[in-house]
Design a protein around this motif. Structure first.
Motif, PDB file in Angstrom:
ATOM      1  N   GLU A  49      31.592 -18.675  27.881  1.00 31.60           N
ATOM      2  CA  GLU A  49      30.846 -19.883  28.249  1.00 31.60           C
ATOM      3  C   GLU A  49      31.767 -21.203  27.839  1.00 31.60           C
ATOM      4  O   GLU A  49      31.729 -22.045  28.610  1.00 31.60           O
ATOM      5  N   ALA A  50      32.820 -21.057  26.752  1.00 33.32           N
ATOM      6  CA  ALA A  50      33.660 -22.158  26.430  1.00 33.32           C
ATOM      7  C   ALA A  50      34.394 -22.603  27.387  1.00 33.32           C
ATOM      8  O   ALA A  50      34.841 -23.474  27.596  1.00 33.32           O
ATOM      9  N   ARG A  90      23.763 -21.588  27.625  1.00 32.64           N
ATOM     10  CA  ARG A  90      24.806 -22.104  26.502  1.00 32.64           C
ATOM     11  C   ARG A  90      25.804 -22.782  26.857  1.00 32.64           C
ATOM     12  O   ARG A  90      26.131 -23.741  26.044  1.00 32.64           O
ATOM     13  N   GLU A 109      32.104 -25.673  17.412  1.00 33.07           N
ATOM     14  CA  GLU A 109      33.458 -24.785  17.038  1.00 33.07           C
ATOM     15  C   GLU A 109      33.683 -24.022  18.317  1.00 33.07           C
ATOM     16  O   GLU A 109      34.931 -23.668  18.700  1.00 33.07           O
ATOM     17  N   GLU A 110      32.556 -23.288  18.845  1.00 33.77           N
ATOM     18  CA  GLU A 110      32.872 -22.400  20.028  1.00 33.77           C
ATOM     19  C   GLU A 110      33.490 -23.049  21.375  1.00 33.77           C
ATOM     20  O   GLU A 110      34.341 -22.729  21.762  1.00 33.77           O
ATOM     21  N   GLU A 120      37.239 -19.596  23.309  1.00 34.89           N
ATOM     22  CA  GLU A 120      37.710 -18.332  23.371  1.00 34.89           C
ATOM     23  C   GLU A 120      36.365 -17.547  24.178  1.00 34.89           C
ATOM     24  O   GLU A 120      36.737 -16.324  24.520  1.00 34.89           O
ATOM     25  N   THR A 121      35.138 -18.088  24.239  1.00 32.20           N
ATOM     26  CA  THR A 121      34.142 -17.244  24.812  1.00 32.20           C
ATOM     27  C   THR A 121      34.153 -17.718  26.592  1.00 32.20           C
ATOM     28  O   THR A 121      34.676 -18.821  27.124  1.00 32.20           O
ATOM     29  N   LEU A 153      26.841 -26.361  24.925  1.00 31.43           N
ATOM     30  CA  LEU A 153      28.184 -26.492  24.499  1.00 31.43           C
ATOM     31  C   LEU A 153      28.720 -27.823  24.964  1.00 31.43           C
ATOM     32  O   LEU A 153      29.343 -28.776  24.458  1.00 31.43           O
ATOM     33  N   ALA A 173      28.466 -24.498  14.906  1.00 33.99           N
ATOM     34  CA  ALA A 173      29.040 -23.337  15.348  1.00 33.99           C
ATOM     35  C   ALA A 173      29.000 -23.308  16.940  1.00 33.99           C
ATOM     36  O   ALA A 173      30.239 -23.146  17.457  1.00 33.99           O
ATOM     37  N   LEU A 174      28.078 -24.156  17.495  1.00 32.63           N
ATOM     38  CA  LEU A 174      28.246 -24.267  19.361  1.00 32.63           C
ATOM     39  C   LEU A 174      29.564 -25.231  19.291  1.00 32.63           C
ATOM     40  O   LEU A 174      30.470 -24.937  20.254  1.00 32.63           O
ATOM     41  N   MET A 176      36.984 -23.788  20.101  1.00 34.99           N
ATOM     42  CA  MET A 176      38.203 -22.564  20.267  1.00 34.99           C
ATOM     43  C   MET A 176      38.405 -22.168  21.457  1.00 34.99           C
ATOM     44  O   MET A 176      39.532 -21.608  21.715  1.00 34.99           O
ATOM     45  N   HIS A 193      29.846 -31.133  22.756  1.00 32.52           N
ATOM     46  CA  HIS A 193      31.092 -30.962  22.649  1.00 32.52           C
ATOM     47  C   HIS A 193      31.673 -32.375  21.957  1.00 32.52           C
ATOM     48  O   HIS A 193      32.742 -32.318  21.379  1.00 32.52           O
TER      49      HIS A 193
END
Length: 199
Positions: free
Chosen positions: A129-130, A63, A120-121, A126-127, A67, A117-118, A124, A71
């Protein structure tokens, strides 16, 4: 066939990422890198440096790579903005949002939603992985600046305080990489690659 044509159209569109010239110079100083090279390089960083993600992270490395590969796709439309350019970054989120709608919208609906969605992840942050992906995304330009004796930093009059503030988010993904980055920043000041801060 329509699905395949849309997928191929998206892939061809991604070729434009190779034309987006970034502020960072290649490590050998021969030219500035492009956004496609940057995305490839940080994805490889993830493979090599995953063990340095914060110990409490349960990291999905695949993941993280996704990203990092996705990105900066929005830079095809939005361009690359120097992280220290306050004015240039004001409209960046809206420009990138519009770019994401157009570029990811080229895909079939299911893939458009998944890849958007990836993106946006990553944005953001927040995860797990991000956060790790963002730490690598910040470390790479710092490395390039150090290896080119502060070429982009000096050109833009960047100070150590600015570099520390802009790159502090590295710690959220990897305390070890942030320690390493801080050492590079200190050494860059000592070698006059980077203007000292106010402290």
């Amino acid at each position: 066939m329509d699905r395949l044509k849309r997928q191929i159209g998206f892939i061809v569109e991604l070729d434009k990422l190779k034309t987006i010239v970034r502020q960072s110079w290649l490590a050998d100083g021969s030219r500035r890198e492009n956004s496609a090279e940057h995305s490839w390089h940080v994805a490889l960083m993830a493979l090599v440096l995953a063990e340095h993600a914060n110990a409490d992270m349960d990291l999905d490395l695949a993941r993280v790579v996704k990203l990092l590969l996705l990105h900066d796709v929005v830079e095809i439309d939005a361009g690359d903005v120097l992280i220290y350019d306050v004015a240039g970054n004001v409209s960046k989120p809206e420009r990138e949002r519009q770019a994401a709608e157009r570029i990811y919208g080229m895909l079939p609906d299911d893939q458009a939603a998944e890849l958007r969605a990836l993106w946006e992840e990553f944005e953001m942050g927040e995860t797990t992985e991000a956060r790790f992906a963002a730490s690598l995304d910040r470390l790479m330009p710092l490395l390039h600046n150090f290896l080119t004796e502060g070429r982009a930093w000096r050109h833009h009059g960047v100070t150590a305080d600015q570099v520390l503030a802009a790159n502090a988010r590295i710690a959220a993904g990897s305390a070890a990489l942030w320690d390493y980055a801080r050492g590079l920043i200190d050494e860059a000041v000592e070698r006059d690659y980077l203007l000292p801060g106010k402290e």
